[in-house]
Design an enzyme around this catalytic site. Structure first.
Site, PDB file in Angstrom:
ATOM      1  N   HIS A 148      56.972  67.039  40.275  1.00  0.00           N
ATOM      2  CA  HIS A 148      56.569  68.115  40.751  1.00  0.00           C
ATOM      3  C   HIS A 148      57.204  68.033  42.191  1.00  0.00           C
ATOM      4  O   HIS A 148      57.974  68.477  43.212  1.00  0.00           O
ATOM      5  CB  HIS A 148      55.930  69.103  41.091  1.00  0.00           C
ATOM      6  CG  HIS A 148      55.750  70.041  39.615  1.00  0.00           C
ATOM      7  ND1 HIS A 148      54.421  69.921  39.237  1.00  0.00           N
ATOM      8  CD2 HIS A 148      56.341  70.270  39.099  1.00  0.00           C
ATOM      9  CE1 HIS A 148      54.109  70.640  38.038  1.00  0.00           C
ATOM     10  NE2 HIS A 148      54.801  70.751  38.036  1.00  0.00           N
ATOM     11  N   CYS A 203      81.577  75.677  39.976  1.00  0.00           N
ATOM     12  CA  CYS A 203      79.965  75.809  39.896  1.00  0.00           C
ATOM     13  C   CYS A 203      79.301  74.504  39.527  1.00  0.00           C
ATOM     14  O   CYS A 203      78.664  74.354  40.328  1.00  0.00           O
ATOM     15  CB  CYS A 203      79.293  76.923  39.861  1.00  0.00           C
ATOM     16  SG  CYS A 203      79.134  77.007  38.019  1.00  0.00           S
TER      17      CYS A 203
HETATM   18  C1  PEP Z   1      77.878  72.549  35.424  1.00  0.00           C
HETATM   19  O1  PEP Z   1      77.388  72.309  33.915  1.00  0.00           O
HETATM   20  O2  PEP Z   1      78.334  72.194  36.179  1.00  0.00           O
HETATM   21  C2  PEP Z   1      76.678  73.258  36.040  1.00  0.00           C
HETATM   22  C3  PEP Z   1      76.797  73.610  37.229  1.00  0.00           C
HETATM   23  O3  PEP Z   1      75.370  73.828  35.095  1.00  0.00           O
HETATM   24  P1  PEP Z   1      73.661  72.352  35.510  1.00  0.00           P
HETATM   25  O4  PEP Z   1      74.763  70.922  35.771  1.00  0.00           O
HETATM   26  O5  PEP Z   1      72.827  73.141  35.768  1.00  0.00           O
HETATM   27  O6  PEP Z   1      73.564  72.083  34.268  1.00  0.00           O
END
Ligand code: PEP
Ligand code: MG
Length: 757
Positions: free
Chosen positions: A364, A676
């Site tokens: 945490h 992302c």
């Molecule tokens: C990814 O896999 O690129 C993503 C953005 O998700 P996470 O990193 O949360 O798996």
């Protein structure tokens, strides 16, 4: 040989428990000397900074020569081993034309010499050498043994060679470096304050000495004091940070109500045991039980129990708070496990770093520290904080390192680095309201990745145009139970309201794989390919439905919600999600709520979906490419496994081809697409993404200003020429070199993370 191999495996075990690089290399030569039964064992490591091999540790030569004896590749016997990558086993080294003696090392002209190259993932790391008397070569068995030792140590030494070992440097002479686990990024310098490590002192009261009612009353008084402390700290966090971190306090409060913990202590006290003994006994038993669990989240609960036990003991012997006013203005808190309650006792702006001798990146404390932007290093097993109380220390969360007793020159170097970073961030503030548009007019939307409410603010401050990825599993992970629909509505509402008028892509629960839930253990042979993401959600329909209901309810009147489906691997998964979503909308409308149907998108993380883009167009409204998982699955490289980490590269030629195919297919299918994964924070990769035509990037909020600066500095048409060159290359590192040159030309020279050298 069997005996030596047993010694070797115990050496490897010893190394794994040591944090400090200097100790590790020293231990290695010591043990090699013992195993090989020779008077001299030397370890040379390849040093880019020193442009050759440097003596990193010795057994048999003068210790002062460590860091001073240097050899170019090809120079002397050691340099020759490095250039040929072959073992050299000589009966008379002194007669070899390459032999060089370093008198300052106190070296005896031993004749027997054997050296083996240390190679990890095809790269030279260094050379391991043994020397001895006699006039015969080392036997074939001894040669095999040294080669085996080198093979086992190469991986560990490669980590040390690349990041850890600093040779004595006159400007920074006597500092100590302690290596732990990266908890939260950033660097900080401040006065070390020890938190909760001093053992409380108890009067010699013996079991049964005092009246049973008095014994029990004393304990209840301590519990009341602790409860009050938790409440005040929780409220302080409510003000500073917001509800999701504050809710971590509910974990503590729940534990204070639990029969297994406090209930069991009461039974022992009523049975005649002195309160402090009862507290120690039960907290040790309970935390040992948690720590035995295979699940790292359950292990972390052991930390919570220990912390609460320590706090009760603290109040049992009279309590008392640290007098903050008597401390310096910039503080580094250090202790076994600094809790959220501890952090809350200090004004946030005065905390420059956290150092914990236990714990992991999943604790945490680490989660909270990164949400608050405080650098943190966890698992510093070799650090004894009490030795450095009141002294200036450096916390380097980027590399998981803490530096004690730094010379003034080093503190200055770190402070200069901090100033530079601050200046840089300030100079970029002017870009906040400006668009992220290239010189030739290609406009890009910059969105933020978030998970805790505490990191919602930096996104807004840095001009994020929305949230491209809200990792909804994080609020699930910092609790001890599945949050209820009502609890989820509150958390989601806060995020959606903060971004009123801007899109917020909320990802459905993405657990499993490397993201286990503390209260829902999943054990699988191969979790990366198992029950994760939407597979888990669909099999636990009620959890999924509750989450959809909470998201839709939270968005009423705001209408900026978009839903994102994680880890989709087949068409039918989206069909089912779409159907469920429609049912949930109907259900809520039947309850009289005016919910809108949100846009539905999928995370493109599993390679199968790249080929199905044309078929998805009628089922989904947008696509978000999760390049972290896409790289992992495309290259079959576990993103969390350090053994293969050098193979994990977003710029792999296959990734470039896939990214091109994705954008082409999405444009054809008229599907908006964004990136992302971490790739959107990497300046080199951003050049490629712009050239490919990606116009929505979602990234860590702290990186937005720098990436915006970069976008505004480039000309897309020139990058497209570069992209064609990159597409012809065969290796990721060649692509990186090509793009780094471009970055340099653009004037991208952001300060380095470390000021240590
Ligand atoms: C990814 O896999 O690129 C993503 C953005 O998700 P996470 O990193 O949360 O798996
Ligand atoms: Mg992912």
């Amino acid at each position: 040989m069997t005996v030596q191999l047993t010694q070797l495996s115990s050496l490897i075990q010893e190394i794994s428990q040591m944090g400090d690089a200097a100790n590790v290399v020293h231990l290695i030569v010591q043990r090699v000397q013992e195993i090989m039964e020779v008077p001299v064992a030397n370890l040379y490591l390849l040093s880019e900074a020193q442009d050759g091999l440097v003596l990193a540790a010795t057994q048999g030569l003068r210790q002062e020569s460590v860091g001073k004896i240097k050899l170019a590749i090809g120079e002397g016997l050691v340099g020759r081993i490095a250039s040929t990558l072959h073992v050299l086993n000589l009966a008379d080294a002194t007669g070899h034309k390459k032999y060089t003696l370093f008198p300052e090392s106190g070296e005896q002209p031993y004749k027997r010499f054997m050296g083996v190259p240390l190679i990890h993932l095809r790269e030279l790391v260094g050379v391991l050498v043994v020397q001895g008397g006699g006039d015969e070569k080392f036997s074939a068995e001894e040669e095999a043994l040294l080669v085996t030792i080198a093979a086992h140590l190469a991986a560990t030494l490669s980590v040390i060679q690349q990041s850890d070992l600093s040779f004595p440097n006159p400007a920074h002479e006597n500092y100590q470096r302690h290596t732990g686990i990266k908890g939260s990024s950033g660097v900080g310098v401040g006065e070390l304050v020890v938190i909760g490590l001093t053992e409380p002192v108890f009067n010699d009261e013996e079991d049964g000495d005092i009246d049973p009612r008095e014994r029990r009353a004393k304990f209840e008084k301590a519990i009341d004091a602790l409860q009050r402390e938790l409440e005040t700290s929780g409220e302080q966090f409510d003000e500073h940070v917001s509800t999701d971190i504050a809710s971590l306090f509910s974990v503590y409060r729940m534990m204070l109500d639990s029969p297994e913990f406090i209930g069991a202590i009461r039974v022992l006290i009523d049975g005649g045991l002195a309160p402090h003994k009862a507290v120690k006994q039960i907290s040790e038993q309970l935390s040992a039980r948690f720590r035995k669990a295979a699940d790292p989240y359950m292990q972390a609960r052991g930390e919570d129990v220990e912390h609460l036990g320590d706090r009760i003991l603290h109040f049992l012997c009279g309590g008392g708070k640290i007098d903050i006013d008597r401390l310096g203005s910039e503080l580094v808190l250090a202790g076994k496990m600094i809790s959220i309650a501890d952090v809350s006792q200090f004004p946030n702006e005065r905390i420059k770093g956290l150092l914990c001798t236990s714990g992991s990146a999943l604790s945490h404390t680490a989660i909270v520290a990164s949400a608050l932007g405080i650098p943190a290093v966890m698992g510093l097993t070799t650090l004894e904080p009490a030795k450095y109380t009141g002294e200036q220390v450096i916390v380097d969360g980027n590399r998981g390192v803490c530096i004690t007793q730094p010379a003034d020159a080093m503190i200055k170097a770190y402070n200069d680095l901090l100033d530079q970073l601050e200046l840089l961030d300030r100079s970029l503030e002017v870009l906040k309201e400006k668009p992220a548009v290239t010189q030739d007019g290609f406009q890009i939307k910059l969105l933020a990745n978030t998970g805790l409410l505490a990191d919602v603010t930096p996104g807004l401050r840095n001009g994020a145009e929305g949230i491209g990825l809200y990792r909804s599993e994080i609020p699930f992970m910092v609790r001890d139970n599945f949050p209820t629909e009502e609890e989820q509505v509150l958390v989601y509402r806060e995020v959606l309201a903060a971004y009123r008028g801007k899109p917020v892509c909320m990802r459905l629960l993405d657990i499993g794989g490397d993201k286990p839930l503390p209260y829902f253990s999943i054990r699988e042979e191969n979790p990366g390919l198992g029950w994760r993401g939407i597979r888990f959600d669909l099999d636990n329909t009620s959890i999924l439905v509750i989450q959809m209901r909470a998201m839709l309810r939270a968005a009423i009147g705001l209408e900026n919600l978009r839903i994102l489906v994680p880890m989709v691997s087949g068409y039918e998964e989206i069909q089912t999600v779409r159907r469920l979503l429609e049912q949930v909308v109907e259900q809520l409308r039947a309850e009289g709520l005016e919910v809108k149907v949100p846009l539905l998108g999928i995370m493109l993380e599993v390679p199968s979906m790249v080929f199905l883009i044309p078929r998805m167009a009628d089922l989904v409204d947008y696509v978000s490419v999760g390049t972290n998982d896409l790289t992992q699955y495309l290259l079959a490289v576990d993103r969390n496994n350090p053994k293969v980490s050098t193979m994990f590269d977003n710029l792999h030629p296959a990734m470039l081809l896939v990214l091109r195919q994705i954008i082409e297919q999405c444009v054809k299918a008229k599907l908006p697409v964004s990136i992302c994964g971490e790739m959107a924070s990497d300046p080199v990769a951003v050049l490629i993404l712009i050239a490919l035509g990606y116009n929505r990037l979602s990234l860590n909020a702290h990186n937005i200003p720098r990436i915006k600066w970069l976008i505004r500095a480039v000309d897309r048409s020139q990058l497209q020429v570069l992209l064609e060159q990159a597409m012809q290359l065969h290796h990721a590192h060649e692509v990186r070199i090509l793009l780094e040159e471009e970055l340099e030309e653009l004037g991208w020279h952001m300060p380095e993370n470390s000021a240590e050298q």
